[in-house]
Motif scaffolding. Structure first.
Motif, short mmCIF file in Angstrom:
data_model
loop_
_atom_site.label_atom_id
_atom_site.label_comp_id
_atom_site.label_asym_id
_atom_site.label_seq_id
_atom_site.Cartn_x
_atom_site.Cartn_y
_atom_site.Cartn_z
N VAL A 140 10.55 8.93 5.79
CA VAL A 140 11.06 7.82 6.60
C VAL A 140 10.40 7.86 7.98
N GLN A 141 9.83 6.73 8.40
CA GLN A 141 9.14 6.63 9.68
C GLN A 141 9.82 5.71 10.67
N GLN A 142 10.60 4.74 10.17
CA GLN A 142 11.16 3.74 11.06
C GLN A 142 12.46 3.19 10.49
N LEU A 143 13.45 2.98 11.39
CA LEU A 143 14.69 2.30 11.02
C LEU A 143 14.50 0.83 11.38
N LEU A 144 14.53 -0.05 10.37
CA LEU A 144 14.21 -1.46 10.58
C LEU A 144 15.40 -2.30 11.01
N GLY A 145 16.60 -1.81 10.83
CA GLY A 145 17.79 -2.62 11.06
C GLY A 145 18.16 -3.31 9.76
N GLY A 146 19.35 -3.87 9.71
CA GLY A 146 19.78 -4.51 8.48
C GLY A 146 19.89 -3.53 7.33
N ASN A 147 20.19 -2.27 7.64
CA ASN A 147 20.33 -1.19 6.65
C ASN A 147 19.05 -0.93 5.86
N GLN A 148 17.90 -1.15 6.50
CA GLN A 148 16.62 -0.89 5.86
C GLN A 148 15.81 0.14 6.65
N GLY A 166 0.84 -1.20 0.00
CA GLY A 166 0.00 0.00 0.00
C GLY A 166 0.87 1.24 0.00
N PRO A 167 0.66 2.16 0.95
CA PRO A 167 1.46 3.39 1.00
C PRO A 167 2.79 3.21 1.73
N VAL A 168 3.05 2.01 2.25
CA VAL A 168 4.28 1.75 3.02
C VAL A 168 5.34 1.14 2.11
N VAL A 169 6.54 1.74 2.15
CA VAL A 169 7.63 1.29 1.29
C VAL A 169 8.86 1.02 2.15
N ASP A 170 9.43 -0.18 2.02
CA ASP A 170 10.68 -0.52 2.70
C ASP A 170 11.81 -0.38 1.70
N CYS A 171 12.89 0.28 2.12
CA CYS A 171 14.03 0.53 1.25
C CYS A 171 15.33 0.12 1.94
N SER A 172 16.28 -0.33 1.14
CA SER A 172 17.57 -0.76 1.64
C SER A 172 18.64 0.22 1.18
N PHE A 173 19.58 0.54 2.08
CA PHE A 173 20.66 1.47 1.77
C PHE A 173 22.00 0.84 2.13
N SER A 174 23.07 1.41 1.63
CA SER A 174 24.41 0.95 1.99
C SER A 174 24.69 1.29 3.45
N PRO A 175 25.54 0.50 4.12
CA PRO A 175 25.87 0.81 5.51
C PRO A 175 26.44 2.22 5.66
N GLY A 176 25.96 2.93 6.66
CA GLY A 176 26.43 4.29 6.91
C GLY A 176 25.78 5.36 6.06
N GLU A 177 24.89 5.00 5.17
CA GLU A 177 24.25 5.99 4.29
C GLU A 177 22.73 6.01 4.44
N MET A 178 22.24 5.47 5.55
CA MET A 178 20.79 5.44 5.76
C MET A 178 20.27 6.83 6.12
N PRO A 179 19.06 7.17 5.63
CA PRO A 179 18.47 8.45 6.01
C PRO A 179 17.97 8.38 7.45
N ASN A 180 17.76 9.54 8.04
CA ASN A 180 17.23 9.63 9.40
C ASN A 180 15.71 9.59 9.38
N ILE A 181 15.12 9.36 10.54
CA ILE A 181 13.67 9.40 10.66
C ILE A 181 13.20 10.81 10.30
N TYR A 182 12.08 10.90 9.61
CA TYR A 182 11.45 12.12 9.11
C TYR A 182 12.15 12.71 7.89
N ASP A 183 13.22 12.08 7.40
CA ASP A 183 13.85 12.54 6.16
C ASP A 183 12.95 12.19 4.98
N SER A 184 13.08 12.95 3.93
CA SER A 184 12.33 12.70 2.70
C SER A 184 13.20 11.88 1.76
N ILE A 185 12.61 10.87 1.14
CA ILE A 185 13.31 10.10 0.11
C ILE A 185 12.43 10.10 -1.14
#
Length: 81
Positions: free
Chosen positions: A55-63, A18-37
């Motif tokens: 961005v609403q949540q940091l899931l771990g595993g660089n996601q 639906g409106p929820v999207v999970d995204c994966s980033f390289s280590p050390g390059e993850m956006p912060n919560i409330y950042d726009s992607i």
């Protein structure tokens, strides 16, 4: 005065529900919560699609988990963030 930081970390879409999207980033390059992607790409019909998410949540595993600000129709796993 508000300072706006712009960074260019590239990631990929992992899951769309639906409106929820999970995204994966390289280590050390993850956006912060409330950042726009922004997810950009071309769908099967050749149309270009650009969807902005927050961005609403940091899931771990660089996601991260983000919520779309518009329809996610046409988004596919593997699209560039």
């Amino acid at each position: 005065m508000v300072n706006v930081a712009t960074t260019t970390a590239t990631g990929t879409v992992v899951q769309i529900i639906g409106p929820v999207v999970d995204c994966s980033f390289s280590p050390g390059e993850m956006p912060n919560i409330y950042d726009s992607i922004t997810i950009e790409g071309t769908i099967g019909t050749g149309e270009k699609v650009s969807v902005t998410c927050e961005v609403q949540q940091l899931l771990g595993g660089n996601q991260v988990r983000a919520v779309s600000m518009s329809a996610t129709d046409g988004l596919m796993r593997g699209m560039t963030v």
